[in-house]
Structures are given as C-alpha cells and as structure tokens.
Design a protein around this motif. Structure first.
Motif, PDB file in Angstrom:
ATOM      1  N   PRO A 105       1.162  -8.688  15.500  1.00  0.00           N
ATOM      2  CA  PRO A 105       2.449  -9.557  15.130  1.00  0.00           C
ATOM      3  C   PRO A 105       2.244 -10.477  13.844  1.00  0.00           C
ATOM      4  CG  PRO A 105       1.890 -10.320  17.220  1.00  0.00           C
ATOM      5  CD  PRO A 105       0.716  -9.236  17.069  1.00  0.00           C
ATOM      6  N   ALA A 106       2.639 -10.147  12.791  1.00  0.00           N
ATOM      7  CA  ALA A 106       2.656 -11.125  11.550  1.00  0.00           C
ATOM      8  C   ALA A 106       3.765 -10.865  10.751  1.00  0.00           C
ATOM      9  CB  ALA A 106       1.341 -10.715  11.074  1.00  0.00           C
ATOM     10  N   ASP A 107       4.006 -11.793  10.056  1.00  0.00           N
ATOM     11  CA  ASP A 107       5.125 -11.719   9.063  1.00  0.00           C
ATOM     12  C   ASP A 107       4.789 -11.717   7.499  1.00  0.00           C
ATOM     13  OD1 ASP A 107       7.815 -12.577  11.216  1.00  0.00           O
ATOM     14  OD2 ASP A 107       5.892 -13.963  11.405  1.00  0.00           O
ATOM     15  N   VAL A 108       3.902 -12.079   7.171  1.00  0.00           N
ATOM     16  CA  VAL A 108       3.347 -12.127   5.755  1.00  0.00           C
ATOM     17  C   VAL A 108       1.757 -11.913   5.708  1.00  0.00           C
ATOM     18  CG1 VAL A 108       3.005 -13.458   3.803  1.00  0.00           C
ATOM     19  CG2 VAL A 108       5.109 -13.820   5.134  1.00  0.00           C
ATOM     20  N   PHE A 109       1.524 -10.874   4.974  1.00  0.00           N
ATOM     21  CA  PHE A 109       0.153 -10.661   4.555  1.00  0.00           C
ATOM     22  C   PHE A 109      -0.194 -11.087   3.091  1.00  0.00           C
ATOM     23  CE2 PHE A 109      -3.229  -7.197   3.806  1.00  0.00           C
ATOM     24  CZ  PHE A 109      -4.305  -7.984   4.045  1.00  0.00           C
ATOM     25  N   ALA A 110      -1.316 -11.715   2.786  1.00  0.00           N
ATOM     26  CA  ALA A 110      -1.729 -12.227   1.412  1.00  0.00           C
ATOM     27  C   ALA A 110      -3.102 -11.617   1.526  1.00  0.00           C
ATOM     28  CB  ALA A 110      -1.793 -13.562   1.148  1.00  0.00           C
ATOM     29  N   SER A 111      -3.760 -10.739   0.939  1.00  0.00           N
ATOM     30  CA  SER A 111      -4.904 -10.031   0.557  1.00  0.00           C
ATOM     31  C   SER A 111      -5.601 -10.398  -0.594  1.00  0.00           C
ATOM     32  CB  SER A 111      -4.724  -8.599   0.613  1.00  0.00           C
ATOM     33  OG  SER A 111      -5.898  -7.754   0.582  1.00  0.00           O
ATOM     34  N   ALA A 112      -7.051 -10.333  -0.613  1.00  0.00           N
ATOM     35  CA  ALA A 112      -7.626 -10.674  -1.665  1.00  0.00           C
ATOM     36  C   ALA A 112      -8.108  -9.412  -2.899  1.00  0.00           C
ATOM     37  CB  ALA A 112      -9.126 -11.330  -1.368  1.00  0.00           C
ATOM     38  N   SER A 113      -7.312  -8.350  -2.255  1.00  0.00           N
ATOM     39  CA  SER A 113      -7.479  -7.276  -3.390  1.00  0.00           C
ATOM     40  C   SER A 113      -6.205  -6.104  -2.986  1.00  0.00           C
ATOM     41  CB  SER A 113      -8.863  -6.558  -3.235  1.00  0.00           C
ATOM     42  OG  SER A 113      -8.868  -5.737  -1.853  1.00  0.00           O
ATOM     43  N   PRO A 114      -5.975  -5.468  -4.116  1.00  0.00           N
ATOM     44  CA  PRO A 114      -4.954  -4.469  -3.846  1.00  0.00           C
ATOM     45  C   PRO A 114      -5.413  -3.348  -2.950  1.00  0.00           C
ATOM     46  CG  PRO A 114      -5.293  -4.922  -6.168  1.00  0.00           C
ATOM     47  CD  PRO A 114      -6.351  -5.821  -5.473  1.00  0.00           C
ATOM     48  N   LYS A 115      -6.962  -3.002  -3.012  1.00  0.00           N
ATOM     49  CA  LYS A 115      -7.496  -2.162  -2.054  1.00  0.00           C
ATOM     50  C   LYS A 115      -7.240  -2.399  -0.642  1.00  0.00           C
ATOM     51  CE  LYS A 115     -11.546   0.423  -1.215  1.00  0.00           C
ATOM     52  NZ  LYS A 115     -13.234   0.783  -1.695  1.00  0.00           N
ATOM     53  N   THR A 116      -7.531  -3.505  -0.200  1.00  0.00           N
ATOM     54  CA  THR A 116      -7.139  -3.896   1.357  1.00  0.00           C
ATOM     55  C   THR A 116      -5.876  -4.135   1.609  1.00  0.00           C
ATOM     56  OG1 THR A 116      -7.631  -6.263   0.503  1.00  0.00           O
ATOM     57  CG2 THR A 116      -9.444  -5.190   1.544  1.00  0.00           C
ATOM     58  N   MET A 117      -4.955  -4.411   0.357  1.00  0.00           N
ATOM     59  CA  MET A 117      -3.419  -4.474   0.739  1.00  0.00           C
ATOM     60  C   MET A 117      -3.097  -2.968   1.025  1.00  0.00           C
ATOM     61  SD  MET A 117      -0.407  -5.703   0.950  1.00  0.00           S
ATOM     62  CE  MET A 117      -0.550  -7.535   0.511  1.00  0.00           C
ATOM     63  N   ALA A 118      -3.461  -1.905   0.089  1.00  0.00           N
ATOM     64  CA  ALA A 118      -3.173  -0.604   0.467  1.00  0.00           C
ATOM     65  C   ALA A 118      -3.310  -0.121   1.963  1.00  0.00           C
ATOM     66  CB  ALA A 118      -4.024   0.191  -0.606  1.00  0.00           C
ATOM     67  N   ILE A 119      -4.250  -0.684   2.516  1.00  0.00           N
ATOM     68  CA  ILE A 119      -4.636  -0.162   4.235  1.00  0.00           C
ATOM     69  C   ILE A 119      -3.160  -0.418   4.695  1.00  0.00           C
ATOM     70  CG2 ILE A 119      -5.680  -0.931   6.126  1.00  0.00           C
ATOM     71  CD1 ILE A 119      -8.010  -1.566   4.551  1.00  0.00           C
ATOM     72  N   VAL A 120      -2.446  -1.315   4.336  1.00  0.00           N
ATOM     73  CA  VAL A 120      -1.257  -1.845   4.912  1.00  0.00           C
ATOM     74  C   VAL A 120      -0.056  -1.062   4.424  1.00  0.00           C
ATOM     75  CG1 VAL A 120       0.308  -3.524   5.570  1.00  0.00           C
ATOM     76  CG2 VAL A 120      -1.884  -4.098   5.701  1.00  0.00           C
ATOM     77  N   THR A 121      -0.127  -1.120   2.990  1.00  0.00           N
ATOM     78  CA  THR A 121       1.061  -0.156   2.469  1.00  0.00           C
ATOM     79  C   THR A 121       1.261   1.196   2.719  1.00  0.00           C
ATOM     80  OG1 THR A 121      -0.110  -0.192   0.335  1.00  0.00           O
ATOM     81  CG2 THR A 121       1.386  -2.023   0.728  1.00  0.00           C
ATOM     82  N   ASP A 122      -0.210   1.779   2.567  1.00  0.00           N
ATOM     83  CA  ASP A 122       0.077   3.230   2.886  1.00  0.00           C
ATOM     84  C   ASP A 122       0.249   3.634   4.233  1.00  0.00           C
ATOM     85  OD1 ASP A 122      -1.200   3.316   0.366  1.00  0.00           O
ATOM     86  OD2 ASP A 122      -3.325   3.832   0.776  1.00  0.00           O
ATOM     87  N   ARG A 123       0.129   2.643   5.359  1.00  0.00           N
ATOM     88  CA  ARG A 123       0.734   3.100   6.590  1.00  0.00           C
ATOM     89  C   ARG A 123       2.135   2.540   6.673  1.00  0.00           C
ATOM     90  NH1 ARG A 123      -3.415   3.177  10.490  1.00  0.00           N
ATOM     91  NH2 ARG A 123      -5.279   3.935   9.619  1.00  0.00           N
ATOM     92  N   GLY A 124       2.785   2.412   5.639  1.00  0.00           N
ATOM     93  CA  GLY A 124       4.209   1.862   5.599  1.00  0.00           C
ATOM     94  C   GLY A 124       4.605   0.369   6.342  1.00  0.00           C
ATOM     95  N   GLY A 125       3.537  -0.451   6.303  1.00  0.00           N
ATOM     96  CA  GLY A 125       3.608  -1.735   7.000  1.00  0.00           C
ATOM     97  C   GLY A 125       4.290  -2.488   5.950  1.00  0.00           C
ATOM     98  N   ALA A 126       4.228  -2.545   5.013  1.00  0.00           N
ATOM     99  CA  ALA A 126       5.090  -3.522   3.795  1.00  0.00           C
ATOM    100  C   ALA A 126       6.619  -3.385   3.915  1.00  0.00           C
ATOM    101  CB  ALA A 126       4.183  -3.603   2.702  1.00  0.00           C
ATOM    102  N   GLU A 127       7.202  -4.381   3.613  1.00  0.00           N
ATOM    103  CA  GLU A 127       8.762  -4.597   3.535  1.00  0.00           C
ATOM    104  C   GLU A 127       8.646  -4.667   1.902  1.00  0.00           C
ATOM    105  OE1 GLU A 127      12.169  -3.249   4.222  1.00  0.00           O
ATOM    106  OE2 GLU A 127      10.968  -4.048   6.036  1.00  0.00           O
ATOM    107  N   GLY A 128       8.956  -3.665   1.044  1.00  0.00           N
ATOM    108  CA  GLY A 128       8.883  -3.741  -0.342  1.00  0.00           C
ATOM    109  C   GLY A 128       7.366  -3.735  -1.159  1.00  0.00           C
ATOM    110  N   THR A 129       7.520  -4.100  -2.388  1.00  0.00           N
ATOM    111  CA  THR A 129       6.358  -3.780  -3.202  1.00  0.00           C
ATOM    112  C   THR A 129       5.796  -5.242  -3.082  1.00  0.00           C
ATOM    113  OG1 THR A 129       7.591  -2.204  -4.385  1.00  0.00           O
ATOM    114  CG2 THR A 129       5.441  -3.192  -5.625  1.00  0.00           C
ATOM    115  N   PRO A 130       4.307  -5.282  -2.714  1.00  0.00           N
ATOM    116  CA  PRO A 130       3.547  -6.572  -2.886  1.00  0.00           C
ATOM    117  C   PRO A 130       3.340  -6.980  -4.159  1.00  0.00           C
ATOM    118  CG  PRO A 130       2.292  -4.786  -1.568  1.00  0.00           C
ATOM    119  CD  PRO A 130       3.409  -3.994  -2.114  1.00  0.00           C
ATOM    120  N   ALA A 131       3.330  -8.378  -4.327  1.00  0.00           N
ATOM    121  CA  ALA A 131       3.388  -8.859  -5.722  1.00  0.00           C
ATOM    122  C   ALA A 131       2.213  -9.645  -5.987  1.00  0.00           C
ATOM    123  CB  ALA A 131       4.416  -9.933  -5.858  1.00  0.00           C
TER     124      ALA A 131
END
Length: 278
Positions: A105-131
């Motif tokens: 359970p988490a509300d916000v994710f701040a990653s140190a790279s787009p590649k690791t953020m993609a692990i979450v977005t590719d699974r549909g875990g993000a609400e909207g587009t990361p900035a």
C-alpha cells in the motif's frame, strides 16, 4: 372595469421592481460564488484553503537519494496542513517498484529513473503520467581529505583501491555503468550495494576508499566524505519521475504533496540539496 385596470398598473410596477431586485441578488450571488471558488483552490505549493482542508496519512515510496530533501518537504507539508502525516519508505527504486507491483500500500512513488518508474507504469500502477521533478548527477565520494588523491574516474581502476558501486539494477548503479562505458573503462568493485546510501556508507565507515554515488548524497554526508566531480557524469544524468499511485486511499492529500514537490518552494529545497532542475 376601470377600477380593475387601475389595480393592474401598480401590480406591473411591483413586478418590475421585484425583477430588478432579483437581478441584483443574482449578480451578488455570482460574485460571492466566484470569490469562494477561487479561495478553495490550491496555490500550487501544496497548500489549500479552509474550504479544501487536507487530512489523513499518505505513504510515499521514494528513492534513497531523496531521503534528506523529502524528509524536509514532509515536515513542511505537515506543518502547512495540521492533521496530515507523510510516512516515507526510502530504498532502491527497483525494490520499491517491485513492492508496489506486489501490492504494497502506497500513495506516491518517486523514482530515481524512468526505467524503474516503468516497472510500475507498465503494470498499470500509476494514476496518470509520471512527471519529472528533478535530475541528478554522479560524483566520486572519497575518504575525507582524499588521501588516495583520486581526481578522475580512471583513478578508480587502480588495483590498490577499494571501490564500491551501487548494484546495476538500481538507478545509481545503472548510471555508473553508463559513465564507465562512456569513458571506455572497466572497473571491478569490492562490492555492489543495494542503494546509493549503502554504497556511500561503505566510505563513511572507511570500508572502502571510494564510491560512485550521487552528488546530492556527497553533499548530505557533509565532512564525512569528499566529493570529486568527473566529466563522464554528464553522460549519465538521471531524471526523477513522481506519480500518484492507483489504489491511493487519500488522493487529495497525495496530490497536494506532489504539488509541493513540484512547486517553487519544493524546488528550492531540492536544488539546495544539490539536485538539478527538471
């Protein structure tokens, strides 16, 4: 008939007067509505009016290199919004992303790279587009005073030196690998660490002569280490994205925290810690 017509005239005048009053009231109501609507909006720095009060706890998963600056921002946020609490989980971005996709359970994710953020977005875990909210460059952390006289990335290849790198699966390790490739160098570290703080700590504890970490971590360590800049770091600048996570149970407060991170006030804290503007 005449008497009836005389009565109808004042009635029409009365209706016209009433209509005028109603129109005036509608104008006043519209002005009042416009004023209250603007008062309820966030100012872009994570603050909100009394009509849009925030409350409750949010959990923020953030890259280890954000620990100092995000802790400061969390304190500022809680002070600005009494009744809120920002709970942080800092670590390697890849580990955090895996935890999120596994259902943590988490509300916000701040990653140190787009590649690791993609692990979450590719699974549909993000609400909207990361900035992207900041960027970061590498630096060599050495022992205080730099007794090994390290001046370049090439110096780290000396067999007499104990050098530590972040694991290649985490952003600081991937960036170090990119910088080494750009310089055509091969480096055999004594260990690969799970995140940037762990790599830096090896030098702080004098278990290593040097580590390739972020300049923000060198700055945060103060006089416990000494930083050495190297030109190849320009080839490995990491972008840091942030996003609201699906399943957040406190989206209003989570969005307000993200707004603070991206605001002028948030950028002041982050650039003060050594981060680069997005």
């Amino acid at each position: 008939m005449t008497r009836s017509a005389r009565r109808s005239r004042p009635t029409r005048r009365t209706l016209r007067a009433a209509g005028t009053c109603v129109a005036a009231l509608l104008v006043l109501s519209a002005c009042s509505s416009s004023g209250s609507g603007s008062a309820g909006k966030s100012d872009g720095s994570g603050s909100a009016s009394a009509s849009d009060e925030l409350s409750g706890t949010i959990t923020v998963f953030a890259a280890a290199s954000l620990k100092e600056s995000f802790t400061t921002l969390g304190e500022k946020f809680e002070k600005a919004h009494p009744g809120t609490k920002v709970a942080f989980s800092f670590g390697g971005s890849d580990t955090l992303a895996a935890s999120i996709t596994a259902g943590a359970p988490a509300d916000v994710f701040a990653s140190a790279s787009p590649k690791t953020m993609a692990i979450v977005t590719d699974r549909g875990g993000a609400e909207g587009t990361p900035a992207t909210f900041v960027r970061n460059r590498l630096e060599i952390a050495t022992l205080p005073g730099n007794p090994a006289r390290i001046t370049s990335l090439k110096d780290l290849t000396k067999s007499s030196l104990k050098v530590v790198l972040c694991d290649r699966t985490v952003p600081c390790g991937a960036a170090a690998r990119k910088a080494l490739d750009a310089s055509g160098l091969e480096l055999t570290p004594v260990s690969y660490e799970e995140d940037v703080k762990s790599a830096l700590n090896k030098v702080v504890l004098k278990e290593a002569d040097a580590a390739v970490v972020y300049r923000t971590d060198v700055k945060a360590a103060g006089d416990k280490v000494e930083g050495v800049d190297f030109p190849e770091s320009a080839q490995a600048v990491n972008a840091y994205p942030i996003t609201l996570l699906k399943g957040s149970e406190n989206t209003g407060t989570a969005k307000a925290f993200i707004a603070l991170v991206r605001s002028a006030a948030g950028q002041k804290v982050l650039t003060g810690a050594g981060f680069l503007r997005p």
